[in-house]
Design a protein around this motif. Sequence first.
Motif, PDB file in Angstrom:
ATOM      1  N   ALA A   1       0.878  -1.201   0.154  1.00  0.00           N
ATOM      2  CA  ALA A   1       0.169   0.142   0.200  1.00  0.00           C
ATOM      3  C   ALA A   1       0.882   1.113  -0.139  1.00  0.00           C
ATOM      4  CB  ALA A   1      -0.974   0.068   1.105  1.00  0.00           C
ATOM      5  N   ALA A   2       1.853   1.201   0.826  1.00  0.00           N
ATOM      6  CA  ALA A   2       2.702   2.604   0.768  1.00  0.00           C
ATOM      7  C   ALA A   2       3.424   2.788  -0.559  1.00  0.00           C
ATOM      8  CB  ALA A   2       3.865   2.312   1.922  1.00  0.00           C
ATOM      9  N   VAL A   3       3.924   1.720  -1.307  1.00  0.00           N
ATOM     10  CA  VAL A   3       4.527   1.607  -2.328  1.00  0.00           C
ATOM     11  C   VAL A   3       3.538   2.327  -3.585  1.00  0.00           C
ATOM     12  CG1 VAL A   3       5.761   0.624  -4.330  1.00  0.00           C
ATOM     13  CG2 VAL A   3       6.125  -0.142  -1.991  1.00  0.00           C
ATOM     14  N   ARG A   4       2.206   1.704  -3.654  1.00  0.00           N
ATOM     15  CA  ARG A   4       1.396   2.224  -4.337  1.00  0.00           C
ATOM     16  C   ARG A   4       1.156   3.461  -4.134  1.00  0.00           C
ATOM     17  NH1 ARG A   4      -1.704  -0.966  -7.295  1.00  0.00           N
ATOM     18  NH2 ARG A   4      -1.175  -3.020  -5.999  1.00  0.00           N
ATOM     19  N   THR A   5       0.966   4.082  -2.943  1.00  0.00           N
ATOM     20  CA  THR A   5       0.610   5.468  -2.608  1.00  0.00           C
ATOM     21  C   THR A   5       1.818   6.277  -3.050  1.00  0.00           C
ATOM     22  OG1 THR A   5      -0.641   4.874  -0.772  1.00  0.00           O
ATOM     23  CG2 THR A   5       0.078   7.029  -0.779  1.00  0.00           C
ATOM     24  N   PHE A   6       2.850   5.883  -3.038  1.00  0.00           N
ATOM     25  CA  PHE A   6       4.302   6.388  -3.337  1.00  0.00           C
ATOM     26  C   PHE A   6       3.905   6.940  -4.884  1.00  0.00           C
ATOM     27  CE2 PHE A   6       8.529   6.891  -4.968  1.00  0.00           C
ATOM     28  CZ  PHE A   6       8.957   7.876  -4.180  1.00  0.00           C
ATOM     29  N   PHE A   7       4.096   5.875  -5.699  1.00  0.00           N
ATOM     30  CA  PHE A   7       3.742   6.047  -7.002  1.00  0.00           C
ATOM     31  C   PHE A   7       2.745   6.796  -7.478  1.00  0.00           C
ATOM     32  CE2 PHE A   7       6.203   1.972  -7.930  1.00  0.00           C
ATOM     33  CZ  PHE A   7       7.303   2.451  -7.505  1.00  0.00           C
ATOM     34  N   ARG A   8       1.554   6.625  -6.706  1.00  0.00           N
ATOM     35  CA  ARG A   8       0.232   7.362  -7.211  1.00  0.00           C
ATOM     36  C   ARG A   8       0.422   8.803  -7.054  1.00  0.00           C
ATOM     37  NH1 ARG A   8      -2.532   6.239 -10.973  1.00  0.00           N
ATOM     38  NH2 ARG A   8      -2.022   8.309 -11.381  1.00  0.00           N
ATOM     39  N   LEU A   9       0.997   9.210  -5.865  1.00  0.00           N
ATOM     40  CA  LEU A   9       1.066  10.631  -5.521  1.00  0.00           C
ATOM     41  C   LEU A   9       2.312  11.197  -6.319  1.00  0.00           C
ATOM     42  CD1 LEU A   9       1.845  10.432  -1.472  1.00  0.00           C
ATOM     43  CD2 LEU A   9      -0.371  11.530  -2.884  1.00  0.00           C
ATOM     44  N   LYS A  10       3.294  10.615  -6.808  1.00  0.00           N
ATOM     45  CA  LYS A  10       4.272  10.947  -7.881  1.00  0.00           C
ATOM     46  C   LYS A  10       3.525  11.382  -9.336  1.00  0.00           C
ATOM     47  CE  LYS A  10       7.663  11.389  -4.882  1.00  0.00           C
ATOM     48  NZ  LYS A  10       8.363  12.485  -4.699  1.00  0.00           N
ATOM     49  N   LEU A  11       2.570  10.269  -9.554  1.00  0.00           N
ATOM     50  CA  LEU A  11       1.890  10.471 -11.018  1.00  0.00           C
ATOM     51  C   LEU A  11       0.852  11.451 -10.935  1.00  0.00           C
ATOM     52  CD1 LEU A  11       1.743   6.816 -12.581  1.00  0.00           C
ATOM     53  CD2 LEU A  11       2.911   8.716 -13.171  1.00  0.00           C
ATOM     54  N   ASP A  12       0.296  11.455  -9.962  1.00  0.00           N
ATOM     55  CA  ASP A  12      -1.011  12.702  -9.578  1.00  0.00           C
ATOM     56  C   ASP A  12      -0.185  14.005  -9.739  1.00  0.00           C
ATOM     57  OD1 ASP A  12      -2.781  10.830  -9.526  1.00  0.00           O
ATOM     58  OD2 ASP A  12      -3.037  11.024  -7.297  1.00  0.00           O
ATOM     59  N   ASN A  13       0.814  14.250  -9.208  1.00  0.00           N
ATOM     60  CA  ASN A  13       1.551  15.519  -9.154  1.00  0.00           C
ATOM     61  C   ASN A  13       1.952  15.601 -10.549  1.00  0.00           C
ATOM     62  OD1 ASN A  13       2.673  17.817  -8.374  1.00  0.00           O
ATOM     63  ND2 ASN A  13       4.448  17.083  -7.721  1.00  0.00           N
ATOM     64  N   ILE A  14       2.530  14.728 -11.286  1.00  0.00           N
ATOM     65  CA  ILE A  14       2.946  14.910 -12.644  1.00  0.00           C
ATOM     66  C   ILE A  14       1.847  15.434 -13.413  1.00  0.00           C
ATOM     67  CG2 ILE A  14       3.866  13.831 -14.949  1.00  0.00           C
ATOM     68  CD1 ILE A  14       5.719  11.985 -12.508  1.00  0.00           C
ATOM     69  N   LEU A  15       0.599  14.450 -13.382  1.00  0.00           N
ATOM     70  CA  LEU A  15      -0.423  14.517 -14.282  1.00  0.00           C
ATOM     71  C   LEU A  15      -0.988  16.191 -13.966  1.00  0.00           C
ATOM     72  CD1 LEU A  15      -2.402  11.106 -13.860  1.00  0.00           C
ATOM     73  CD2 LEU A  15      -1.468  12.402 -16.085  1.00  0.00           C
ATOM     74  N   SER A  16      -0.995  16.515 -13.120  1.00  0.00           N
ATOM     75  CA  SER A  16      -1.648  17.986 -12.560  1.00  0.00           C
ATOM     76  C   SER A  16      -1.006  19.056 -13.231  1.00  0.00           C
ATOM     77  CB  SER A  16      -1.573  18.283 -10.943  1.00  0.00           C
ATOM     78  OG  SER A  16      -0.088  18.186 -10.561  1.00  0.00           O
ATOM     79  N   ILE A  17       0.333  18.674 -13.587  1.00  0.00           N
ATOM     80  CA  ILE A  17       1.117  19.850 -14.485  1.00  0.00           C
ATOM     81  C   ILE A  17       0.972  19.309 -15.954  1.00  0.00           C
ATOM     82  CG2 ILE A  17       3.488  20.621 -15.003  1.00  0.00           C
ATOM     83  CD1 ILE A  17       4.261  19.832 -12.167  1.00  0.00           C
ATOM     84  N   ALA A  18       0.985  18.087 -16.257  1.00  0.00           N
ATOM     85  CA  ALA A  18       1.049  17.614 -17.542  1.00  0.00           C
ATOM     86  C   ALA A  18      -0.562  18.151 -18.222  1.00  0.00           C
ATOM     87  CB  ALA A  18       1.072  16.021 -17.699  1.00  0.00           C
ATOM     88  N   ASN A  19      -1.636  17.896 -17.513  1.00  0.00           N
ATOM     89  CA  ASN A  19      -2.754  18.353 -18.007  1.00  0.00           C
ATOM     90  C   ASN A  19      -2.991  19.764 -18.523  1.00  0.00           C
ATOM     91  OD1 ASN A  19      -3.551  15.549 -17.884  1.00  0.00           O
ATOM     92  ND2 ASN A  19      -4.663  15.754 -15.929  1.00  0.00           N
ATOM     93  N   LYS A  20      -2.132  20.618 -17.927  1.00  0.00           N
ATOM     94  CA  LYS A  20      -2.213  22.190 -18.282  1.00  0.00           C
ATOM     95  C   LYS A  20      -1.963  22.296 -19.690  1.00  0.00           C
ATOM     96  CE  LYS A  20      -0.369  25.060 -15.523  1.00  0.00           C
ATOM     97  NZ  LYS A  20       0.828  25.698 -14.529  1.00  0.00           N
ATOM     98  N   GLY A  21      -1.075  21.450 -20.207  1.00  0.00           N
ATOM     99  CA  GLY A  21      -0.630  21.914 -21.490  1.00  0.00           C
ATOM    100  C   GLY A  21       0.425  22.908 -21.783  1.00  0.00           C
ATOM    101  N   SER A  22       0.804  23.682 -20.738  1.00  0.00           N
ATOM    102  CA  SER A  22       1.835  24.769 -20.646  1.00  0.00           C
ATOM    103  C   SER A  22       2.822  24.782 -19.801  1.00  0.00           C
ATOM    104  CB  SER A  22       1.077  26.126 -21.069  1.00  0.00           C
ATOM    105  OG  SER A  22       1.962  27.278 -21.293  1.00  0.00           O
ATOM    106  N   TYR A  23       3.931  24.868 -19.839  1.00  0.00           N
ATOM    107  CA  TYR A  23       4.579  24.413 -18.699  1.00  0.00           C
ATOM    108  C   TYR A  23       5.946  25.419 -18.439  1.00  0.00           C
ATOM    109  CZ  TYR A  23       2.674  20.047 -20.537  1.00  0.00           C
ATOM    110  OH  TYR A  23       1.823  19.237 -21.183  1.00  0.00           O
ATOM    111  N   SER A  24       5.964  25.706 -17.150  1.00  0.00           N
ATOM    112  CA  SER A  24       7.025  26.774 -16.991  1.00  0.00           C
ATOM    113  C   SER A  24       8.427  25.942 -16.750  1.00  0.00           C
ATOM    114  CB  SER A  24       6.782  27.488 -15.646  1.00  0.00           C
ATOM    115  OG  SER A  24       6.849  26.711 -14.563  1.00  0.00           O
ATOM    116  N   ASN A  25       9.471  26.495 -16.672  1.00  0.00           N
ATOM    117  CA  ASN A  25      10.583  25.753 -16.461  1.00  0.00           C
ATOM    118  C   ASN A  25      10.725  25.148 -15.100  1.00  0.00           C
ATOM    119  OD1 ASN A  25      11.833  26.823 -18.660  1.00  0.00           O
ATOM    120  ND2 ASN A  25      13.010  28.378 -17.761  1.00  0.00           N
ATOM    121  N   GLU A  26      10.329  25.676 -14.161  1.00  0.00           N
ATOM    122  CA  GLU A  26      10.015  24.868 -12.703  1.00  0.00           C
ATOM    123  C   GLU A  26       8.915  23.835 -12.834  1.00  0.00           C
ATOM    124  OE1 GLU A  26       9.610  28.222 -13.396  1.00  0.00           O
ATOM    125  OE2 GLU A  26      11.396  28.954 -12.454  1.00  0.00           O
TER     126      GLU A  26
END
Length: 270
Positions: free
Chosen positions: A142-167
Amino acid sequence: MIKQNTAHIIRMFFKRLRKYAGKMKKDGSAEAIHLFRVEIKKLRAFLRLLSLELKKEDELKLPSKIKKMYKYAGKVRDRQLRHKRMKAAIKNNKQQFPEIKMVWNDVAEKRGKRENKLLSDEDFLAAELKLKKKLPNEIGAAAVRTFFRLKLDNILSIANKGSYSNEELHTIRKGLKDIIYIIKLYHSEMKIKLPFTFWNKRQEKAAEQLAQALGIYNDLCVDLSFLKRAMKKNDHTKKNEMQSLRNIWLAEKRKLKKEIVNSIAMPDLF
């Protein structure tokens, strides 16, 4: 994973850290600094995973002394890389930039007082023992799954914007690298399979390629920042030549960003 094994992994991390720190003290080699920083990044990813098992965010933090050494090593590493790239740029463009002579003061690598920034074996041992006192008894799926899910959710929250800053692009890279570090830790260090299927080989390769491209992009951003600082330290003629070099790097940056955005727009990972 039982506590004895988590302690074993921590011990392996610190064994390598002491080794690379020793080489840094001896000659300040670029390779040793790079390996030290990568090892810290892997350790940080592992500590974040362990914190999830403890159900206390950031419960296991990188000790402050090691964090300071990591930041110092990062500054030296940046100077080494920028100096190398600038020398190569001038060498490869002699006809276009014949007069550029960098004023490196705080741009080039500084080694003065570096000994005060580097830790002893005793410092690393104390930090290791401090961390071991807080290790969880085990790491569940469960901890491993949560770790990966949190990372991917954070990536997706940025990726879905379609426009990205350097940061934001840098944040995507850090998230991908954290996942890659843990996958490789299970395979290479712990010698066991992940408790569930996350990425297949094709997806893992795609993640590594995207992370690598993002790393090159981040280096370009830092290169441009260093060049801007150097421009302020040179006369008008050299500033004009540096601006020409800056334009070349900006074109590289725009081209690479376009390729990265296209990769994110057609994800093979999410």
